[in-house]
Design an enzyme around this catalytic site. Sequence first.
Site, short mmCIF file in Angstrom:
data_model
loop_
_atom_site.label_atom_id
_atom_site.label_comp_id
_atom_site.label_asym_id
_atom_site.label_seq_id
_atom_site.Cartn_x
_atom_site.Cartn_y
_atom_site.Cartn_z
N GLY A 114 0.71 -0.80 -0.12
CA GLY A 114 -0.35 -0.12 -0.03
C GLY A 114 0.65 1.40 -0.08
O GLY A 114 0.13 2.57 -0.38
N PHE B 276 -13.09 3.16 5.03
CA PHE B 276 -12.30 2.60 4.72
C PHE B 276 -11.93 3.24 2.47
O PHE B 276 -12.91 3.40 2.58
CB PHE B 276 -12.92 1.50 4.35
CG PHE B 276 -12.10 0.13 3.13
CD1 PHE B 276 -10.99 -0.11 4.01
CD2 PHE B 276 -12.33 0.39 1.94
CE1 PHE B 276 -10.16 -1.10 3.39
CE2 PHE B 276 -11.18 -0.27 1.14
CZ PHE B 276 -10.05 -0.86 2.55
N VAL B 277 -11.00 3.49 2.92
CA VAL B 277 -10.57 4.74 1.57
C VAL B 277 -9.72 3.74 0.72
O VAL B 277 -8.98 2.83 1.09
CB VAL B 277 -9.16 5.61 2.45
CG1 VAL B 277 -11.18 6.61 2.52
CG2 VAL B 277 -8.60 5.38 3.45
N LYS C 197 -5.95 7.52 10.76
CA LYS C 197 -7.69 7.48 10.63
C LYS C 197 -7.95 8.08 12.07
O LYS C 197 -7.29 7.46 13.42
CB LYS C 197 -7.94 6.21 10.47
CG LYS C 197 -8.32 5.59 9.13
CD LYS C 197 -9.08 4.84 8.80
CE LYS C 197 -8.91 4.17 7.68
NZ LYS C 197 -9.46 2.68 7.77
N ARG D 59 -5.36 0.85 -6.64
CA ARG D 59 -4.27 1.17 -5.79
C ARG D 59 -2.97 2.08 -7.65
O ARG D 59 -2.76 3.11 -6.72
CB ARG D 59 -3.06 0.26 -5.79
CG ARG D 59 -3.06 -1.43 -5.26
CD ARG D 59 -2.18 -1.80 -4.63
NE ARG D 59 -2.83 -2.78 -4.07
CZ ARG D 59 -2.06 -3.13 -2.95
NH1 ARG D 59 -1.95 -2.23 -2.30
NH2 ARG D 59 -2.78 -4.49 -2.43
N ASP E 173 1.02 3.09 4.88
CA ASP E 173 0.30 4.17 4.54
C ASP E 173 -0.64 4.34 4.80
O ASP E 173 -1.68 5.48 4.75
CB ASP E 173 -0.48 2.65 2.86
CG ASP E 173 -1.22 2.13 3.54
OD1 ASP E 173 -1.06 1.60 5.14
OD2 ASP E 173 -1.48 1.19 2.69
N ASP F 129 -5.46 -0.11 -1.76
CA ASP F 129 -6.39 -1.59 -2.33
C ASP F 129 -7.84 -1.31 -1.83
O ASP F 129 -7.58 -1.56 -0.89
CB ASP F 129 -5.82 -2.22 -2.98
CG ASP F 129 -5.86 -3.60 -1.15
OD1 ASP F 129 -5.09 -3.53 -1.03
OD2 ASP F 129 -5.56 -4.55 -1.53
P1 5GP Z 1 -4.72 -1.38 11.48
O1 5GP Z 1 -3.28 -2.33 11.95
O2 5GP Z 1 -3.96 0.02 12.53
O3 5GP Z 1 -5.45 -1.54 11.60
O4 5GP Z 1 -3.83 -1.33 9.87
C1 5GP Z 1 -3.06 -0.86 8.96
C2 5GP Z 1 -3.20 -2.05 7.26
O5 5GP Z 1 -4.86 -1.80 7.01
C3 5GP Z 1 -2.31 -0.79 6.74
O6 5GP Z 1 -1.62 -0.71 6.32
C4 5GP Z 1 -3.76 -0.89 5.35
O7 5GP Z 1 -2.85 -1.84 4.51
C5 5GP Z 1 -4.72 -2.18 5.91
N1 5GP Z 1 -5.20 -0.80 6.43
C6 5GP Z 1 -6.40 -0.33 6.92
N2 5GP Z 1 -7.53 0.81 6.99
C7 5GP Z 1 -7.18 0.72 5.24
C8 5GP Z 1 -8.24 1.85 4.48
O8 5GP Z 1 -8.91 2.35 4.90
N3 5GP Z 1 -8.06 0.90 3.27
C9 5GP Z 1 -6.84 0.72 2.91
N4 5GP Z 1 -7.16 0.20 1.12
N5 5GP Z 1 -6.16 -0.38 3.14
C10 5GP Z 1 -6.58 -0.17 5.10
#
Ligand code: 5GP
Length: 182
Positions: A43, A151-152, A130, A164, A99, A158
């Site tokens: 990402g 969710f973006v 976020k 992407r 990302d 992706d």
């Molecule tokens: P966390 O462990 O902080 O919950 O999530 C981090 C990872 O989840 C990011 O590196 C990404 O790969 C994925 N992720 C989290 N939120 C989003 C989102 O809104 N969109 C997308 N495409 N991936 C996300």
Amino acid sequence: MDSDIREILVDEQQIARRVKELGEEISRDYAGRPLVLVCILRGAVVFMADLLRAITIPVTIDFMAISSYGNNVRSSGVVRILKDLDGSIEGKDVLIVEDIIDSGLTLAYLLENLRSRRPNSLEVCVLLDKQVPRKASLPIRYTGFTIPDAFVVGYGLDYAEKYRNLPYVGILKPEVYSEVQS
Ligand code: 5GP
């Protein structure tokens, strides 16, 4: 692809401006210190490519791939290393390029894992942070944008490996999830 997007959260110009600022800040902060940028695949690859070119001091790069959501929109909390760094980071100044941070689980794991390799310093640069309640506060040195809890996709991010290559960050229409999941 554009027709699957409900709303653009951060457009191309905003991203370009902010990435330039981050590059300048990082170049100032790390002046005279050899910096290693660690890109978290996949990402962060688009952000990394732009940020790298906005940095004006000598820098080396390395890549790490970890398991993410798969085709789901929520973090499982289970983080696995799919590809490790090629080089040693012992004694080096390391900046993780990520990302997006949602629950923070992925980053917490990464920080712990990389810290155990004894870098001289370890900091984080994230494009999107976020606004969600988190159990532990995360030491994020550089943030591109703070965004609402949605969710973006786009600019490297992706959904089921799609979107992407969108040049902006946007929120998907809810009906797109049900199409992919059904
Ligand atoms: P966390 O462990 O902080 O919950 O999530 C981090 C990872 O989840 C990011 O590196 C990404 O790969 C994925 N992720 C989290 N939120 C989003 C989102 O809104 N969109 C997308 N495409 N991936 C996300």
